[in-house]
Enzyme design. Structure first.
Site, PDB file in Angstrom:
ATOM      1  N   ILE A  49       0.836  -1.209   0.000  1.00  0.00           N
ATOM      2  CA  ILE A  49       0.000   0.000   0.000  1.00  0.00           C
ATOM      3  C   ILE A  49       0.869   1.256   0.000  1.00  0.00           C
ATOM      4  CG2 ILE A  49      -1.655   1.380   1.318  1.00  0.00           C
ATOM      5  CD1 ILE A  49      -2.946  -1.163   2.293  1.00  0.00           C
ATOM      6  N   GLY A  50       1.810   1.351   0.944  1.00  0.00           N
ATOM      7  CA  GLY A  50       2.628   2.565   1.037  1.00  0.00           C
ATOM      8  C   GLY A  50       3.651   2.425   2.145  1.00  0.00           C
ATOM      9  N   GLU A  51       4.456   3.474   2.334  1.00  0.00           N
ATOM     10  CA  GLU A  51       5.456   3.423   3.398  1.00  0.00           C
ATOM     11  C   GLU A  51       5.777   4.818   3.890  1.00  0.00           C
ATOM     12  OE1 GLU A  51       9.338   1.954   1.832  1.00  0.00           O
ATOM     13  OE2 GLU A  51       8.172   1.800  -0.011  1.00  0.00           O
ATOM     14  N   GLY A  52       6.318   4.873   5.113  1.00  0.00           N
ATOM     15  CA  GLY A  52       6.701   6.139   5.714  1.00  0.00           C
ATOM     16  C   GLY A  52       8.099   6.047   6.284  1.00  0.00           C
ATOM     17  N   ALA A  53       8.396   6.929   7.236  1.00  0.00           N
ATOM     18  CA  ALA A  53       9.768   7.055   7.734  1.00  0.00           C
ATOM     19  C   ALA A  53      10.261   5.799   8.439  1.00  0.00           C
ATOM     20  CB  ALA A  53       9.851   8.256   8.678  1.00  0.00           C
ATOM     21  N   GLY A  55       8.438   2.516   8.523  1.00  0.00           N
ATOM     22  CA  GLY A  55       7.669   1.299   8.306  1.00  0.00           C
ATOM     23  C   GLY A  55       6.954   1.270   6.976  1.00  0.00           C
ATOM     24  N   VAL A  57       3.260  -0.320   4.891  1.00  0.00           N
ATOM     25  CA  VAL A  57       1.891  -0.810   5.042  1.00  0.00           C
ATOM     26  C   VAL A  57       1.544  -1.701   3.861  1.00  0.00           C
ATOM     27  CG1 VAL A  57      -0.533  -0.196   5.362  1.00  0.00           C
ATOM     28  CG2 VAL A  57       1.250   1.335   6.194  1.00  0.00           C
ATOM     29  N   ASP A 167      -1.972  16.415  15.031  1.00  0.00           N
ATOM     30  CA  ASP A 167      -1.456  16.252  13.663  1.00  0.00           C
ATOM     31  C   ASP A 167      -2.591  15.923  12.695  1.00  0.00           C
ATOM     32  OD1 ASP A 167       0.513  16.316  11.719  1.00  0.00           O
ATOM     33  OD2 ASP A 167       1.103  14.229  12.008  1.00  0.00           O
TER      34      ASP A 167
END
Length: 380
Positions: A49-53, A55, A57, A167
């Site tokens: 699906i996606g990723e961040g800083a 981890g 998903v 946030d």
């Protein structure tokens, strides 16, 4: 209603697809874009699906619930900040129960503290988020009204628990195909504490700049629930126009964007700024006149603009509360105080996490996730 996961530590993420997925072999760990997801045998058929800083998903098929879910793989243990945000989010979401707040279905991790390198958080799967939606289409007034109602309904619950989200932004609002909305990403959340000292004038603040209330940039203490209402006002403005209302490039630019639309603060509003350096800076600026909302949003519902005005009020003491916003005429068709639940009790952190070393935070994450381990007693 359904729920979901956002890319940890980041915004939108890439479109869902099968790229990078290695076909599952019984007994083997599935790999997604080079990342092993050790979540079998219950969860299989992973899709990126996606990723961040800190981890990634993926979606997965849950063989117990017979549905697809979202799984956040978080690897936070090298950094104190990531540990802190992970623990805070787990602590809050395991205690919250609300249709418009993302829940946690399951948590997977190694059986021992020493072996724990990653944490897998399982949540309901949502198809998109408001950030992606606004990139792709102009919302109708009906959709804007319904999304805003759900944001405020969830925020009423959060605030009733004495928690500030801190946030709120479009990428933290998850949406499914039936237009159900859930607030996610509580990694920056705090207990509401008007007396807590937030030292420094214009010091760096972690939340996304465009959605920050002016008092965050101007005061050293006194953050209240009104900072979240400001963020919701920014989100409403963005839904009305498909563009951010205050896209500041840095702190002072952010303030200039805000004052360029709201006009110069009154003397009464200046008096609520306790930081003298900040107050003197504002008083040194050329006088600015407020821009009419109808001029900025000529095609928008007048009731929506009235509510927007009450949310984007410079003085936090005059800003509308979440309860007042829900009762506003713009949301009349949805407003139902008997179906807008509040938390059973205020949320409290057992300790201040900011000063704890990452090793202690890891121990606390291990303890918080114990209820999901095989053989653990059922959670209340």
């Amino acid at each position: 209603m359904a729920a979901a996961a956002a890319a940890p530590g980041g915004g939108g993420g890439e479109p869902r697809g099968t790229a990078g997925v290695v076909p599952v072999v019984p007994g083997e760990v599935e790999v997604v874009k080079g990342q092993p997801f050790d979540v079998g045998p219950r969860y299989t058929q992973l899709q990126y699906i996606g990723e961040g800083a800190y981890g990634m998903v993926s979606s997965a098929y849950d063989h117990v619930r017979k549905t697809r879910v979202a799984i956040k793989k978080i690897s936070p243990f090298e950094h104190q900040t990531y540990c802190q945000r992970t623990l805070r989010e787990i602590q809050i979401l395991l205690r919250f129960r609300h249709e418009n707040v993302i829940g946690i279905r399951d948590i997977l991790r190694a059986p021992t503290l020493e072996a724990m390198r990653d944490v897998y958080i399982v949540q309901d799967l949502m198809e998109t988020d408001l950030y992606k939606l606004l990139k792709s289409q102009q919302l109708s007034n009906d959709h804007i009204c319904y999304f805003l109602y759900q944001i405020l309904r969830g925020l009423k619950y959060i605030h009733s628990a004495n928690v500030l989200h801190r946030d709120l932004k479009p990428s933290n609002l998850l949406i499914n195909t039936t237009c159900d909305l859930k607030i996610c990403d509580f990694g920056l959340a705090r207990i509401a504490d008007p007396e807590h000292d937030h030292t420094g004038f214009l010091t760096e603040y972690v939340a996304t700049r465009w959605y920050r209330a002016p008092e965050i940039m101007l005061n050293s203490k006194g953050y209240t629930k009104s900072i979240d209402i400001w963020s919701v006002g920014c989100i409403l403005a963005e839904m009305l126009s498909n563009r951010p209302i205050f896209p500041g490039k840095h702190y002072l630019d952010q303030l200039n964007h805000i004052l360029g639309i709201l006009g110069s603060p009154s003397q009464e509003d200046l008096n609520c700024i306790i930081n003298m350096k900040a107050r003197n800076y504002l008083q040194s600026l050329p006088s600015k006149t407020k821009v009419a909302w109808a001029k900025l949003f000529p095609k928008s519902d007048s009731k929506a603009l009235d509510l927007l005005d009450r949310m984007l009020t410079f003085n936090p003491n005059k800003r509308i509360t979440v309860e007042e916003a829900l009762a506003h005429p713009y949301l009349e068709q949805y407003y139902d105080p008997t179906d807008e639940p509040v938390a059973e009790e205020p949320f409290t952190f057992d300790m201040e996490l900011d000063d704890l070393p990452k090793e202690r935070l890891k121990e606390l994450i291990f303890q918080e996730t114990a209820r999901f381990q095989p053989g653990a007693p059922e959670a209340p």
